[in-house]
Motif scaffolding. Structure first.
Motif, mmCIF file in Angstrom:
data_model
loop_
_atom_site.group_PDB
_atom_site.id
_atom_site.type_symbol
_atom_site.label_atom_id
_atom_site.label_comp_id
_atom_site.label_asym_id
_atom_site.label_seq_id
_atom_site.Cartn_x
_atom_site.Cartn_y
_atom_site.Cartn_z
ATOM 1 N N LEU A 24 13.549 14.576 25.327
ATOM 2 C CA LEU A 24 14.138 13.502 26.135
ATOM 3 C C LEU A 24 13.366 13.297 27.433
ATOM 4 N N ARG A 25 12.899 14.371 28.046
ATOM 5 C CA ARG A 25 12.089 14.233 29.265
ATOM 6 C C ARG A 25 10.776 13.522 28.973
ATOM 7 N N LYS A 26 10.145 13.906 27.876
ATOM 8 C CA LYS A 26 8.870 13.269 27.512
ATOM 9 C C LYS A 26 9.081 11.806 27.130
ATOM 10 N N LEU A 27 10.176 11.520 26.429
ATOM 11 C CA LEU A 27 10.487 10.144 26.052
ATOM 12 C C LEU A 27 10.799 9.310 27.289
ATOM 13 N N HIS A 28 11.537 9.861 28.231
ATOM 14 C CA HIS A 28 11.846 9.145 29.467
ATOM 15 C C HIS A 28 10.559 8.726 30.180
ATOM 16 N N HIS A 29 9.605 9.644 30.257
ATOM 17 C CA HIS A 29 8.324 9.316 30.894
ATOM 18 C C HIS A 29 7.619 8.180 30.151
ATOM 19 N N ALA A 30 7.587 8.253 28.819
ATOM 20 C CA ALA A 30 6.921 7.207 28.030
ATOM 21 C C ALA A 30 7.604 5.862 28.226
ATOM 22 N N LEU A 31 8.929 5.865 28.300
ATOM 23 C CA LEU A 31 9.685 4.623 28.459
ATOM 24 C C LEU A 31 9.442 3.978 29.815
ATOM 25 N N THR A 32 9.396 4.767 30.840
ATOM 26 C CA THR A 32 9.372 4.231 32.194
ATOM 27 C C THR A 32 7.982 4.131 32.803
ATOM 28 N N SER A 33 7.002 4.818 32.218
ATOM 29 C CA SER A 33 5.668 4.836 32.830
ATOM 30 C C SER A 33 4.556 4.294 31.944
ATOM 31 N N VAL A 34 4.839 4.123 30.651
ATOM 32 C CA VAL A 34 3.780 3.688 29.722
ATOM 33 C C VAL A 34 4.202 2.443 28.937
ATOM 34 N N GLY A 35 5.355 2.504 28.270
ATOM 35 C CA GLY A 35 5.796 1.382 27.436
ATOM 36 C C GLY A 35 5.215 1.403 26.042
ATOM 37 N N PHE A 36 4.344 2.365 25.785
ATOM 38 C CA PHE A 36 3.715 2.586 24.476
ATOM 39 C C PHE A 36 3.829 4.068 24.163
ATOM 40 N N LEU A 37 4.030 4.408 22.891
ATOM 41 C CA LEU A 37 4.069 5.807 22.495
ATOM 42 C C LEU A 37 3.844 5.911 21.001
ATOM 43 N N TYR A 38 3.510 7.092 20.550
ATOM 44 C CA TYR A 38 3.495 7.407 19.129
ATOM 45 C C TYR A 38 4.759 8.195 18.807
ATOM 46 N N VAL A 39 5.304 8.036 17.596
ATOM 47 C CA VAL A 39 6.330 8.950 17.114
ATOM 48 C C VAL A 39 5.793 9.659 15.877
ATOM 49 N N SER A 40 5.947 10.981 15.867
ATOM 50 C CA SER A 40 5.579 11.795 14.716
ATOM 51 C C SER A 40 6.835 12.458 14.164
ATOM 52 N N ASN A 41 6.732 13.004 12.954
ATOM 53 C CA ASN A 41 7.901 13.600 12.287
ATOM 54 C C ASN A 41 9.105 12.661 12.376
ATOM 55 N N HIS A 42 8.866 11.436 11.964
ATOM 56 C CA HIS A 42 9.813 10.336 12.170
ATOM 57 C C HIS A 42 10.847 10.195 11.064
ATOM 58 N N GLY A 43 10.665 10.886 9.946
ATOM 59 C CA GLY A 43 11.655 10.874 8.884
ATOM 60 C C GLY A 43 11.511 9.775 7.849
ATOM 61 N N VAL A 44 10.522 8.885 8.002
ATOM 62 C CA VAL A 44 10.273 7.874 6.968
ATOM 63 C C VAL A 44 9.516 8.547 5.829
ATOM 64 N N PRO A 45 10.013 8.497 4.593
ATOM 65 C CA PRO A 45 9.346 9.193 3.486
ATOM 66 C C PRO A 45 7.894 8.763 3.335
ATOM 67 N N SER A 46 7.028 9.732 3.093
ATOM 68 C CA SER A 46 5.597 9.427 2.967
ATOM 69 C C SER A 46 5.314 8.510 1.783
ATOM 70 N N THR A 47 6.139 8.599 0.729
ATOM 71 C CA THR A 47 5.914 7.730 -0.437
ATOM 72 C C THR A 47 6.190 6.271 -0.105
ATOM 73 N N VAL A 48 7.184 6.012 0.747
ATOM 74 C CA VAL A 48 7.483 4.638 1.165
ATOM 75 C C VAL A 48 6.299 4.054 1.934
ATOM 76 N N ILE A 49 5.694 4.884 2.779
ATOM 77 C CA ILE A 49 4.540 4.427 3.556
ATOM 78 C C ILE A 49 3.325 4.243 2.656
ATOM 79 N N SER A 50 3.033 5.224 1.816
ATOM 80 C CA SER A 50 1.830 5.141 0.974
ATOM 81 C C SER A 50 1.935 4.004 -0.032
ATOM 82 N N ASP A 51 3.127 3.738 -0.553
ATOM 83 C CA ASP A 51 3.294 2.609 -1.475
ATOM 84 C C ASP A 51 2.924 1.294 -0.788
ATOM 85 N N LEU A 52 3.342 1.145 0.470
ATOM 86 C CA LEU A 52 3.030 -0.088 1.185
ATOM 87 C C LEU A 52 1.541 -0.177 1.513
ATOM 88 N N VAL A 53 0.962 0.931 1.957
ATOM 89 C CA VAL A 53 -0.470 0.934 2.284
ATOM 90 C C VAL A 53 -1.304 0.569 1.057
#
Length: 365
Positions: A24-53
């Motif tokens: 939450l501290r790291k997210l707060h910094h990204a929200l208020t000081s950058v406006g851009f971020l990466y999310v990892s371990n996001h929970g979207v199944p890899s097969t859903v992503i690879s099928d689209l790619v």
């Protein structure tokens, strides 16, 4: 201080009481000081992503008649295929071809009145997708992806609220029942000289198509192009990191948070030494069309008034020239601001389906 890189937020840290405060501290910094971020371990199944790619090169290799079948100019909802140069950003042609999809909805709009009230024109943006008959396998792939990204967006919003010291469900009343998705191909450019040159893939802009954007960079890491503008006016590369989504703030969220969380200007530049397609998939978390500027500003005023102290900053240089009608108060509702942006970006569709307001929107500078 201006950011020089894009932070990575590991969403798996939310599952443990020991690691959640750090997230939450790291997210707060990204929200208020950058406006851009990466999310990892996001929970979207890899097969859903690879099928689209894997579907992207098949989709863009379809013959011209298959693309024309689902052309954007057939759709008053601005859903479908558009060729390279068909869309403009900052008044210049973008070098990309794309197919736009959305949460599948019926077309319930018609001219006239309903229950004595004038039907709002921006409601016509909602409607069904166009699906290529020569690629029937695409529909379940896209629909599965939209479902998973919708769920990710909801999980992320709860964390955002907590990082901003708000109840988890705070931001849900602002959302629409339709979210949008673009499948995008940036073709290689041809070098005009011995030196490396760049071309506008998509021009500098703040996202106006949603609450938050979740971007899948679907090409190998060596295919670059995405850049974000920091507070000092420097363009910072946003490289591909496998297994992540790039996430950034949209204009409506900046309004609701009183500028505490700013939508960051970004662009895609294509280098003349790029030898293969750049493929990307932005998912735009939808904002309800009847959200007024007054409601957006006043709903969380008391909370963000304190947080906003010291965050006021005059927009300068390239950022100040960004077209942002809702941020700047040109239109009272998000829906009208969104319709106006769509018409200005796809003028052929605007002339065909929205002739009554076309001139007003095109010439409102």
């Amino acid at each position: 201080m201006s950011f020089t890189s894009i932070p990575i937020i590991d969403l798996s840290l939310a599952s443990s009481p020991q690691t959640r405060p750090h997230l939450l501290r790291k997210l707060h910094h990204a929200l208020t000081s950058v406006g851009f971020l990466y999310v990892s371990n996001h929970g979207v199944p890899s097969t859903v992503i690879s099928d689209l790619v894997q579907a992207l090169p098949i989709l863009f290799a379809l013959p011209p008649e298959a693309k024309e079948e689902i052309a954007l100019h057939n759709s008053p909802h601005f859903l479908g295929y558009s060729a390279v140069g068909a869309e403009t950003t900052a008044g210049k042609e973008d070098r990309r071809e794309q197919v736009e999809f959305a949460t599948e909805l019926e077309d319930r709009w018609s001219e006239g009145k309903e229950r004595g009230e004038e039907r709002l024109l921006y409601e016509r943006l909602k409607g069904p997708n166009q699906w290529p008959s020569q690629y029937p396998a695409l529909r379940p792939i896209v629909e599965a992806y939209i479902r998973e990204l919708t769920a990710l967006g909801n999980r992320f919003l709860r964390l955002v609220a907590e990082a901003l010291f708000l109840p988890p469900e705070t931001f849900f009343p602002f959302l629409s029942d339709q979210h949008r998705l673009k499948l995008v191909r940036y073709p290689p450019t041809s070098a005009s000289s011995s030196s490396t040159t760049t071309t506008q893939g998509v021009g500098p802009h703040k996202d106006s198509s949603g609450w938050w954007t979740f971007l899948l960079q679907a090409s190998p890491p060596e295919i670059k192009g995405l850049q974000a503008l920091n507070q000092s006016g420097d363009w910072i590369d946003v490289p591909t990191i496998p297994g992540t989504f790039v996430v950034n703030i949209g204009q409506a969220f900046e309004v609701v948070t009183h500028g505490v969380c700013r939508a960051t200007t970004h662009r895609v530049l294509l280098s003349s030494d790029m030898r293969q397609d750049r493929l990307s998939v932005p998912f735009f978390q939808g904002v309800r069309g009847n959200l007024t500027k007054k409601e957006a500003v006043e709903t969380l005023t008391e909370h963000f008034r304190g947080l906003a102290e010291g965050t006021e900053e005059e927009e300068k240089g390239e950022r100040s020239a960004i077209d942002a009608p809702f941020l700047k108060g040109k239109y009272d509702t998000w829906g009208e601001a969104q319709l106006r942006t769509k018409i200005r970006s796809h003028r052929d569709v605007g002339r065909m389906f929205y002739a009554d307001v076309y001139d007003a929107y095109i010439n409102d500078n």
